[in-house]
Design a protein around this motif. Structure first.
Motif, PDB file in Angstrom:
ATOM      1  N   PRO A  80       0.522  -1.273   0.031  1.00  0.00           N
ATOM      2  CA  PRO A  80       0.123  -0.126   0.002  1.00  0.00           C
ATOM      3  C   PRO A  80       0.751   1.215  -0.004  1.00  0.00           C
ATOM      4  CG  PRO A  80      -0.898  -1.583   1.517  1.00  0.00           C
ATOM      5  CD  PRO A  80       0.162  -2.029   1.088  1.00  0.00           C
ATOM      6  N   TYR A  84       0.662   4.347  -2.849  1.00  0.00           N
ATOM      7  CA  TYR A  84       0.390   5.646  -2.625  1.00  0.00           C
ATOM      8  C   TYR A  84       1.280   6.236  -2.921  1.00  0.00           C
ATOM      9  CZ  TYR A  84      -4.251   4.312  -0.734  1.00  0.00           C
ATOM     10  OH  TYR A  84      -5.459   3.678  -0.445  1.00  0.00           O
ATOM     11  N   SER A  99      -8.649  10.628   2.328  1.00  0.00           N
ATOM     12  CA  SER A  99      -9.149   9.230   1.923  1.00  0.00           C
ATOM     13  C   SER A  99      -7.987   8.223   2.024  1.00  0.00           C
ATOM     14  CB  SER A  99      -9.401   9.364   0.623  1.00  0.00           C
ATOM     15  OG  SER A  99      -8.538   9.663  -0.231  1.00  0.00           O
ATOM     16  N   THR A 100      -6.600   8.724   1.899  1.00  0.00           N
ATOM     17  CA  THR A 100      -5.770   7.741   1.946  1.00  0.00           C
ATOM     18  C   THR A 100      -5.512   7.622   3.606  1.00  0.00           C
ATOM     19  OG1 THR A 100      -4.434   8.835   0.311  1.00  0.00           O
ATOM     20  CG2 THR A 100      -3.096   7.330   1.602  1.00  0.00           C
ATOM     21  N   ARG A 101      -5.674   8.337   4.416  1.00  0.00           N
ATOM     22  CA  ARG A 101      -5.738   7.879   5.939  1.00  0.00           C
ATOM     23  C   ARG A 101      -6.685   6.913   6.451  1.00  0.00           C
ATOM     24  NH1 ARG A 101      -5.034  14.222   7.889  1.00  0.00           N
ATOM     25  NH2 ARG A 101      -2.694  14.222   7.723  1.00  0.00           N
ATOM     26  N   LYS A 102      -7.825   7.082   5.644  1.00  0.00           N
ATOM     27  CA  LYS A 102      -8.995   6.103   5.886  1.00  0.00           C
ATOM     28  C   LYS A 102      -8.558   4.790   5.437  1.00  0.00           C
ATOM     29  CE  LYS A 102     -12.805   9.569   5.854  1.00  0.00           C
ATOM     30  NZ  LYS A 102     -13.847  10.076   5.038  1.00  0.00           N
ATOM     31  N   SER A 103      -7.906   4.701   4.216  1.00  0.00           N
ATOM     32  CA  SER A 103      -7.432   3.561   3.615  1.00  0.00           C
ATOM     33  C   SER A 103      -6.722   2.624   4.537  1.00  0.00           C
ATOM     34  CB  SER A 103      -7.018   3.735   2.083  1.00  0.00           C
ATOM     35  OG  SER A 103      -8.053   4.099   1.335  1.00  0.00           O
ATOM     36  N   PHE A 104      -5.575   3.594   4.905  1.00  0.00           N
ATOM     37  CA  PHE A 104      -4.800   2.980   5.828  1.00  0.00           C
ATOM     38  C   PHE A 104      -5.269   2.432   6.996  1.00  0.00           C
ATOM     39  CE2 PHE A 104      -1.265   4.360   3.108  1.00  0.00           C
ATOM     40  CZ  PHE A 104      -0.253   3.267   3.506  1.00  0.00           C
ATOM     41  N   VAL A 106      -8.366   1.169   7.327  1.00  0.00           N
ATOM     42  CA  VAL A 106      -8.852  -0.157   7.047  1.00  0.00           C
ATOM     43  C   VAL A 106      -8.086  -1.020   6.884  1.00  0.00           C
ATOM     44  CG1 VAL A 106     -10.563  -0.968   5.428  1.00  0.00           C
ATOM     45  CG2 VAL A 106     -10.908   1.181   5.985  1.00  0.00           C
ATOM     46  N   LEU A 107      -6.832  -0.833   6.351  1.00  0.00           N
ATOM     47  CA  LEU A 107      -6.029  -1.933   6.315  1.00  0.00           C
ATOM     48  C   LEU A 107      -5.230  -2.499   7.507  1.00  0.00           C
ATOM     49  CD1 LEU A 107      -4.004  -0.562   3.288  1.00  0.00           C
ATOM     50  CD2 LEU A 107      -5.410  -2.747   3.225  1.00  0.00           C
TER      51      LEU A 107
END
Length: 353
Positions: A80, A84, A99-104, A106-107
């Motif tokens: 990931p 990014y 949105s990237t912070r949210k993705s991380f 979730v991961l």
């Protein structure tokens, strides 16, 4: 441990150690001043943790069995981070960090749930946990290559000299670990560490060479008698102003022409031509106007700092340079400028009768 094993251990771990230091620097020292550097730091940090633990487990197999799984857990974020890194390098100001912070997030939640599941059922740990980690890594490697291809195709003129070596290096490390995990290469952990060390130092040499390479004679002749088109110049000026206003690059006392040109992805000759022909200013004048402008704002707002402290804060590296530059641009001294601001303020508000 024999001499040969000691040498193997040394060359395996030295790359992990230096990668760890560089990753920490990019993550916690530079922070979010340059977003791609943040993700590059995360790549180095996760790979270094994985490599370092692999080396220690290979030479000291009696360590608790939870340790290698911590290394695998750090590897979970390598893919990931690379994905990014590619996106932020191309999108730059348009990159959506929220949105990237949210993705991380979730991961991280997924990793925690899977790790908890394997802790509850430890019989499946050795069989499936590594497969899960490598599966995620594989998916994001393919996504990263695809994103690079798409962005390069859309913006073929944009140089990618820093992005491509990092992408290729990650693919090489990924393929090395995949081959070693299949048993085709027997020295698994130490071998992967050696590959990481070699790739890391190869990358450092490439990036260092690109960063410090001066403009060639060919580039000079290409732009020497060619004025930048008006539309392109407007785009360059707009990008330059964004870098000054949003990232406040002028606050760096060691900022040089080639550093700013690299941030804009243009040659130093083009940037010099833009400043002189289109803005009618030298590089030092352009940067110092931003510095003095912010210094004036601080003085007008009643800053409690001393004048020389204001000078250091806005990017000057000496008191004398700040005072002489202030005098040159504002035709007055900081003290007289402050006094003029005080005397120009109204002493009372008039009443309408």
């Amino acid at each position: 441990m024999s001499f040969g094993q000691q040498m193997l251990f040394f060359f395996s771990v030295i790359g992990a150690f230096n990668g760890l230091l560089l990753g920490i620097y990019l993550l916690f020292v530079k922070k979010l001043k340059h977003i791609p550097d943040f993700f590059l730091g995360l790549i180095l940090l996760t790979l270094s943790i994985r490599v370092g633990i692999s080396v220690c487990i290979y030479f000291y197999p009696d360590w608790p069995r939870i340790i290698p799984h911590l290394g695998l857990s750090s590897l979970f974020f390598t893919g990931p981070a690379l994905y990014y890194y590619i996106r932020s390098s191309f999108l730059r100001e348009q990159f959506d960090l929220k949105s990237t912070r949210k993705s991380f997030g979730v991961l991280t939640l997924i990793l925690a749930m899977v790790g908890l599941l394997y802790l509850i059922f430890p019989i499946t740990w050795d069989t499936y946990f590594a497969r899960f980690i490598y599966g995620i890594w594989t998916v994001f490697i393919f996504l990263s290559v695809y994103e690079y291809y798409i962005f390069s195709k859309k913006d073929a003129k944009k140089p990618a000299q820093f992005i491509l070596p990092i992408l290729v290096s990650n693919v090489i490390i990924f393929l090395a670990y995949q081959l070693m995990s299949t048993g085709l290469i027997q020295v698994y952990c130490a071998g992967g560490s050696l590959v990481f060390s070699l790739v890391l130092y190869g990358n450092v040499l490439i990036l260092f060479n690109n960063k410090n390479r001066s403009v060639t004679v060919k580039e000079e002749s290409k732009y020497s008698n060619k004025k930048i088109p008006d539309q392109q110049a407007e785009n360059f000026v707009s990008k330059l102003e964004r870098l000054m206003n949003m990232e406040e690059l002028y606050k760096n006392p060691n900022l040089k022409l080639n550093d700013l040109a690299m941030e804009m992805n243009i040659s130093t000759h083009q940037l010099s031509q833009l400043l002189n022909d289109n803005l009618g200013k030298s590089f030092s004048t352009y940067i110092n106007e931003y510095r003095i402008g912010e210094a004036c704002e601080k003085i007008e707002n009643g800053s409690y700092l001393k004048f020389e402290e204001i000078g250091y804060e806005v990017g000057f590296n000496s008191k004398s340079t700040f005072f002489s530059t202030f005098k040159k641009i504002k035709n007055t001294t900081p003290l007289l400028y402050k006094q003029s601001q005080i005397t120009s303020e109204p002493r009372f508000q008039g009443l309408d009768l």
